[in-house]
Design a protein around this motif. Sequence first.
Motif, mmCIF file in Angstrom:
data_model
loop_
_atom_site.group_PDB
_atom_site.id
_atom_site.type_symbol
_atom_site.label_atom_id
_atom_site.label_comp_id
_atom_site.label_asym_id
_atom_site.label_seq_id
_atom_site.Cartn_x
_atom_site.Cartn_y
_atom_site.Cartn_z
ATOM 1 N N CYS A 80 37.448 33.787 27.059
ATOM 2 C CA CYS A 80 37.131 34.333 28.377
ATOM 3 C C CYS A 80 35.968 35.319 28.228
ATOM 4 C CB CYS A 80 38.347 35.061 28.951
ATOM 5 S SG CYS A 80 39.809 34.023 29.180
ATOM 6 N N THR A 81 35.034 35.293 29.156
ATOM 7 C CA THR A 81 33.868 36.178 29.114
ATOM 8 C C THR A 81 33.660 36.813 30.486
ATOM 9 O OG1 THR A 81 32.287 34.451 29.769
ATOM 10 C CG2 THR A 81 32.780 34.649 27.411
ATOM 11 N N ARG A 86 37.058 37.957 36.412
ATOM 12 C CA ARG A 86 36.936 39.157 37.237
ATOM 13 C C ARG A 86 38.030 40.126 36.800
ATOM 14 N NH1 ARG A 86 38.244 37.119 41.589
ATOM 15 N NH2 ARG A 86 40.368 37.931 41.829
ATOM 16 N N ILE A 87 37.673 41.399 36.629
ATOM 17 C CA ILE A 87 38.638 42.397 36.183
ATOM 18 C C ILE A 87 38.741 43.510 37.218
ATOM 19 C CG2 ILE A 87 39.243 44.089 34.405
ATOM 20 C CD1 ILE A 87 37.843 42.455 32.366
ATOM 21 N N THR A 179 29.606 42.570 29.441
ATOM 22 C CA THR A 179 30.355 43.725 29.945
ATOM 23 C C THR A 179 30.664 43.585 31.426
ATOM 24 O OG1 THR A 179 28.327 44.946 30.425
ATOM 25 C CG2 THR A 179 29.329 45.282 28.248
ATOM 26 N N VAL A 180 31.704 44.279 31.854
ATOM 27 C CA VAL A 180 32.043 44.379 33.282
ATOM 28 C C VAL A 180 32.335 45.845 33.572
ATOM 29 C CG1 VAL A 180 32.929 42.025 33.516
ATOM 30 C CG2 VAL A 180 34.467 43.859 32.793
ATOM 31 N N HIS A 181 32.249 46.204 34.848
ATOM 32 C CA HIS A 181 32.445 47.602 35.257
ATOM 33 C C HIS A 181 33.428 47.669 36.429
ATOM 34 C CE1 HIS A 181 29.008 48.774 32.745
ATOM 35 N NE2 HIS A 181 28.429 47.667 33.203
#
Length: 210
Positions: A80-81, A86-87, A179-181
């Motif tokens: 998973c990337t 979605r986080i 990365t996610v924010h």
Amino acid sequence: MSARTARTRLFAAATVTLAALALTACENGEGVRDEGPSAASKSSTGPAGSTPKSAPDTAHATAGTTPTAPGTTAAAGPPCTAATTRITATEVSRPLNHLLLTLTNTGSRTCTLTGYPVTRFGEDRSVTRAARETRPRAAIRLSPRESGYAGVLLSSGDGSGDTGSTAKTLTITFKDGSTVHPALPPRGVHVDDRLTVTYWQSSMDTALTY
């Protein structure tokens, strides 16, 4: 004595002699006796309609294998990337001082979720440890629209943590460097040196047991 009478008496004596020999043989254990169905035949015959039980099938057992946890599989898949997920980060009332991270597969293929979320709160507060006891026995594979979960202990509940600060941003880094924010509450969250994350879990309840 006539010849016919002599022959009759000779035949009778011979018959008596043969009978005596046969009786002697039986008494000496040399005769044959009908015991009915053989022991093997009896053991293979059960009540009508019954089926003999078979031994446990061990042909597929492999030494040293580890059972797969519910909701997981041993087969590998693409990781998973950030591009396929979605986080979200959600404050929870219980346990205290916890966030729930929810990762949802938004792609069209199944992806594999391993390890724990590498998190950084604000500019300098990175996660320092993961709760080893929460490590699942196998990687989690998420089909499209399925979710995985991780819990974050932000700070000590009894005030024993040191170097506390308020963080208003969160960065999560995947193994491929993407990365996610996820958004945090507008007021931010309080973190200290007790900051700990769980490994990714297939159950929300499991993620919040630490």
